[in-house]
Write a protein that holds these residues in place. Sequence first.
Motif, PDB file in Angstrom:
ATOM      1  N   ASP A  80      83.210 -49.495  74.401  1.00  0.00           N
ATOM      2  CA  ASP A  80      83.282 -50.335  75.599  1.00  0.00           C
ATOM      3  C   ASP A  80      83.040 -49.521  76.856  1.00  0.00           C
ATOM      4  O   ASP A  80      82.751 -50.070  77.923  1.00  0.00           O
ATOM      5  N   ASP A  81      83.178 -48.170  76.764  1.00  0.00           N
ATOM      6  CA  ASP A  81      82.929 -47.308  77.929  1.00  0.00           C
ATOM      7  C   ASP A  81      81.487 -47.403  78.399  1.00  0.00           C
ATOM      8  O   ASP A  81      81.153 -46.936  79.484  1.00  0.00           O
ATOM      9  N   LEU A  82      80.583 -47.974  77.567  1.00  0.00           N
ATOM     10  CA  LEU A  82      79.190 -48.155  78.017  1.00  0.00           C
ATOM     11  C   LEU A  82      79.138 -49.051  79.261  1.00  0.00           C
ATOM     12  O   LEU A  82      78.206 -48.949  80.067  1.00  0.00           O
ATOM     13  N   LEU A  83      80.127 -49.956  79.386  1.00  0.00           N
ATOM     14  CA  LEU A  83      80.146 -50.834  80.559  1.00  0.00           C
ATOM     15  C   LEU A  83      80.305 -50.031  81.839  1.00  0.00           C
ATOM     16  O   LEU A  83      79.829 -50.420  82.902  1.00  0.00           O
ATOM     17  N   ASP A  86      80.046 -44.693  80.411  1.00  0.00           N
ATOM     18  CA  ASP A  86      80.802 -43.558  79.827  1.00  0.00           C
ATOM     19  C   ASP A  86      81.305 -42.617  80.919  1.00  0.00           C
ATOM     20  O   ASP A  86      81.108 -41.415  80.883  1.00  0.00           O
ATOM     21  N   ILE A  87      82.007 -43.213  81.882  1.00  0.00           N
ATOM     22  CA  ILE A  87      82.358 -42.458  83.086  1.00  0.00           C
ATOM     23  C   ILE A  87      83.268 -41.271  82.797  1.00  0.00           C
ATOM     24  O   ILE A  87      83.221 -40.244  83.459  1.00  0.00           O
ATOM     25  N   ASP A  88      84.132 -41.423  81.798  1.00  0.00           N
ATOM     26  CA  ASP A  88      85.000 -40.289  81.460  1.00  0.00           C
ATOM     27  C   ASP A  88      84.469 -39.476  80.285  1.00  0.00           C
ATOM     28  O   ASP A  88      85.180 -38.617  79.758  1.00  0.00           O
ATOM     29  N   LYS A  89      83.223 -39.771  79.841  1.00  0.00           N
ATOM     30  CA  LYS A  89      82.494 -38.967  78.820  1.00  0.00           C
ATOM     31  C   LYS A  89      83.206 -38.952  77.472  1.00  0.00           C
ATOM     32  O   LYS A  89      82.984 -38.045  76.675  1.00  0.00           O
ATOM     33  N   ARG A  90      84.000 -39.981  77.187  1.00  0.00           N
ATOM     34  CA  ARG A  90      84.669 -39.990  75.883  1.00  0.00           C
ATOM     35  C   ARG A  90      83.660 -40.202  74.760  1.00  0.00           C
ATOM     36  O   ARG A  90      83.799 -39.624  73.686  1.00  0.00           O
ATOM     37  N   ILE A  91      82.642 -41.028  74.998  1.00  0.00           N
ATOM     38  CA  ILE A  91      81.642 -41.275  73.945  1.00  0.00           C
ATOM     39  C   ILE A  91      80.871 -39.995  73.660  1.00  0.00           C
ATOM     40  O   ILE A  91      80.630 -39.632  72.495  1.00  0.00           O
ATOM     41  N   ASP A 105      71.141 -30.857  61.580  1.00  0.00           N
ATOM     42  CA  ASP A 105      70.241 -30.864  62.723  1.00  0.00           C
ATOM     43  C   ASP A 105      70.009 -32.325  63.116  1.00  0.00           C
ATOM     44  O   ASP A 105      69.035 -32.947  62.689  1.00  0.00           O
ATOM     45  N   ILE A 106      70.922 -32.892  63.885  1.00  0.00           N
ATOM     46  CA  ILE A 106      70.870 -34.295  64.266  1.00  0.00           C
ATOM     47  C   ILE A 106      71.262 -34.420  65.733  1.00  0.00           C
ATOM     48  O   ILE A 106      71.819 -33.497  66.335  1.00  0.00           O
ATOM     49  N   THR A 107      70.978 -35.593  66.276  1.00  0.00           N
ATOM     50  CA  THR A 107      71.366 -35.897  67.650  1.00  0.00           C
ATOM     51  C   THR A 107      71.857 -37.331  67.704  1.00  0.00           C
ATOM     52  O   THR A 107      71.144 -38.251  67.297  1.00  0.00           O
ATOM     53  N   PHE A 108      73.104 -37.530  68.181  1.00  0.00           N
ATOM     54  CA  PHE A 108      73.642 -38.867  68.403  1.00  0.00           C
ATOM     55  C   PHE A 108      73.371 -39.252  69.853  1.00  0.00           C
ATOM     56  O   PHE A 108      73.595 -38.459  70.773  1.00  0.00           O
ATOM     57  N   THR A 109      72.940 -40.486  70.074  1.00  0.00           N
ATOM     58  CA  THR A 109      72.609 -40.946  71.417  1.00  0.00           C
ATOM     59  C   THR A 109      73.091 -42.378  71.592  1.00  0.00           C
ATOM     60  O   THR A 109      72.886 -43.220  70.704  1.00  0.00           O
ATOM     61  N   ALA A 110      73.754 -42.677  72.721  1.00  0.00           N
ATOM     62  CA  ALA A 110      74.157 -44.031  73.073  1.00  0.00           C
ATOM     63  C   ALA A 110      73.250 -44.510  74.203  1.00  0.00           C
ATOM     64  O   ALA A 110      73.208 -43.910  75.274  1.00  0.00           O
ATOM     65  N   ASN A 156      78.355 -53.809  70.349  1.00  0.00           N
ATOM     66  CA  ASN A 156      78.889 -55.017  70.964  1.00  0.00           C
ATOM     67  C   ASN A 156      80.257 -54.721  71.573  1.00  0.00           C
ATOM     68  O   ASN A 156      80.977 -53.836  71.106  1.00  0.00           O
ATOM     69  N   ALA A 157      80.618 -55.499  72.582  1.00  0.00           N
ATOM     70  CA  ALA A 157      81.914 -55.304  73.231  1.00  0.00           C
ATOM     71  C   ALA A 157      83.035 -55.662  72.278  1.00  0.00           C
ATOM     72  O   ALA A 157      82.945 -56.633  71.529  1.00  0.00           O
ATOM     73  N   SER A 158      84.121 -54.866  72.286  1.00  0.00           N
ATOM     74  CA  SER A 158      85.239 -55.134  71.376  1.00  0.00           C
ATOM     75  C   SER A 158      85.973 -56.406  71.768  1.00  0.00           C
ATOM     76  O   SER A 158      86.520 -57.090  70.910  1.00  0.00           O
ATOM     77  N   PHE A 159      85.977 -56.741  73.075  1.00  0.00           N
ATOM     78  CA  PHE A 159      86.701 -57.930  73.508  1.00  0.00           C
ATOM     79  C   PHE A 159      85.863 -59.193  73.379  1.00  0.00           C
ATOM     80  O   PHE A 159      86.387 -60.296  73.453  1.00  0.00           O
ATOM     81  N   ASP A 160      84.560 -59.051  73.193  1.00  0.00           N
ATOM     82  CA  ASP A 160      83.663 -60.189  73.002  1.00  0.00           C
ATOM     83  C   ASP A 160      82.508 -59.743  72.117  1.00  0.00           C
ATOM     84  O   ASP A 160      81.572 -59.073  72.577  1.00  0.00           O
ATOM     85  N   LYS A 161      82.606 -60.066  70.811  1.00  0.00           N
ATOM     86  CA  LYS A 161      81.630 -59.569  69.844  1.00  0.00           C
ATOM     87  C   LYS A 161      80.228 -60.114  70.095  1.00  0.00           C
ATOM     88  O   LYS A 161      79.260 -59.618  69.535  1.00  0.00           O
ATOM     89  N   THR A 162      80.099 -61.144  70.942  1.00  0.00           N
ATOM     90  CA  THR A 162      78.768 -61.678  71.254  1.00  0.00           C
ATOM     91  C   THR A 162      78.115 -60.945  72.421  1.00  0.00           C
ATOM     92  O   THR A 162      76.951 -61.162  72.707  1.00  0.00           O
ATOM     93  N   LYS A 163      78.879 -60.079  73.083  1.00  0.00           N
ATOM     94  CA  LYS A 163      78.351 -59.374  74.248  1.00  0.00           C
ATOM     95  C   LYS A 163      77.695 -58.078  73.795  1.00  0.00           C
ATOM     96  O   LYS A 163      78.348 -57.211  73.233  1.00  0.00           O
TER      97      LYS A 163
END
Length: 679
Positions: A80-83, A86-91, A105-110, A156-163
């Motif tokens: 949900d920090d994507l909203l 990721d201001i506090d860089k937890r992701i 040798d991988i890279t995760f990206t949001a 998807n948002a945890s509080f609204d799975k359609t978002k």
Amino acid sequence: MFDFFKKSLRNKLLSIFIVIGFLPFLTLLIYTLFLSERKIVNKTIDEHLQRTKVVIELIDNHLQSLTKEVRFLSSLDLMDDLLAEDIDKRISRLLTQKKEDLNLDITFTAVALDSTIVASSDKDILLEKYSMNELNTKEYGAYVKDEYLYMYSQINASFDKTKKLGFLLLKYNLKNLDSYLTHNDTVHSYIINPKNGFVIGENIPIEINFQSKTNSIIDSKYVVVHEKLSSFLNDWRIVYAVDKSVALEFLYDFISFMLYMSLIIFILIIYMSIKQSRDIVKPIEELTATTNYITKTQNYSAQLNVNSQDEIATLTHSFNNMLKTTYSALQTLEEENKLRLKRFTQLIEVFNTIIQTKSEDECMDVSMQEIKKLTNKENLHFNKDKNRVLDEECTNLYVSDFENDEKIYFGSIELGIESFEDKNEQDFYNSIASMITLQLDRIRLIERTTSVSRAKSAFISNMSHELRTPLNAIIGFAQFMIEYEELNDDQKDTVGNIESSAQYLLSMINEILDIAKIEAGKMEAHIEDVNILDIVQSSYNMLYPLAKDKNIKFDFIFDNFENKKYQTDPQMFKQIVVNLISNAIKFTQEGSIQLELYNENENLHVKIKDSGIGISENDMKHLFNDFTQLENVMQKSHKGTGLGLSLSKKMANILGGDVTLKSDGIGHGTISTFSLQIK
């Protein structure tokens, strides 16, 4: 000749040992001598085809596990920090840690919906733009580009799975698959994409027609097998090449070894067969005969004769000792089982009798009678004197003091014996004492509960009559004075305060009475056909002025609600909705409140989302307790009984629903939801 085997077990064992020991060796030697080069090659092909299938399965499981990892990470509430980008860089920290855990040798990206890379395990690509062409087709998937495999999953948002918030992407270097390949001087393996010629591992200069129906090639130097990969790399092939000379060298070396060893093995087999057949036969016969006798007669007192001093003699001694121990144990166990079964039956009978008693005196009288019957002793006494000195055994009774939460001395049963001869006998009397104390506790608890219930009922009845009647009079007089008396502004304020205080006190009393009715099981739902939309709209209209006075934006949304007749208790339903909206207005100083009515599957939901003070995680679990109010900056201006949420939840339970709260913490607002399954 056949009598040679039939009449002598030793000769039979000798022959069998020789045949069993030498026949596999002879068969293997003959098979090896006539083994052709073609069979060796075919065997090599089969073995490496199996190896390719195993490797393919490992690679497929590896990639599938990474896919599951991507989908799992994308489903975390942390996303949900994507909203907030990721201001506090937890992701980013999570993705970096996950990359370190996988050690690949991988890279995760949001990636956010505007194609901005918000978080990544690679800090150098943050805030760059990512091409979203391959990501908008499905919620999750994978594709190959150049030397990388890309796996993605929609967030998807945890509080609204359609978002939809964005995508979580895993960039996987296909050279990681090199760890699944074999690397040595005789076996070469690699993975190749026939379309573009990209190779992972050691490429052998062999012309391979991957369109051919056969998956093996034999040339002058190599035996080559290849198989098609599965999962996301179904256009790729895995290739194994074995040096042909190495495969055939084993054949010639093995034949030489077998010829040299055949004579030695044959002599060794004959020697061991003769020795073992002679040493084993006689003790086995005796042991078998004795075992059969015991099995038939169940006579565990039988014994074997010992005629030697070797391991067989030790085994015989052990067998005899086992028979003695077994016989003794069976006798003892049989006696103990009879005694314990008798004692257990007696305890059940005593307990069934004691549990029927209704008072402490009756319990003790009945208990003493039952113990006398059980022990055939008449010199048993019950004594309440704690300080009495006894020269005989007794069992003490301790009952529960529920007010002080401790055990207190009730009395002791004098057993009329000087000392216990057996610990089991002491345990037996202690078990009876435990039964008695349990029944005494039960009687005392029932009496205490009954007393408390009567006191509570009396209190509620008195409060209902003694408080509500004068309060209604005070409210009526105050309203009359405001309406009909000529009062100045100060007097009107004073009388108004009297009325509002009386109304507040009356609402507190009504809430307490409602809670008491629910706990007593006297509040029932009166189900009828109702218009849910009208009830919620009425609640909205009633409380809208309160929100307007505080300059709070208050919206009502019912676009996803199917308006038809439902069955429920309209008064309870409205009271729950009003309580939840009132709380949202009460604890929101500025911002907005959103009231939403919608259907989901077979459930109806009323959700109130506010931008108020919020709730901490530690306080969340206490909010539904009776008379609970949390300390906050708005507490002084908004007094209450602390019963609103508790009463709403209990009413919702009566209607077959529930009330839940959700908040991201202090200062982040609250979401309260009234959910109900309605016909």
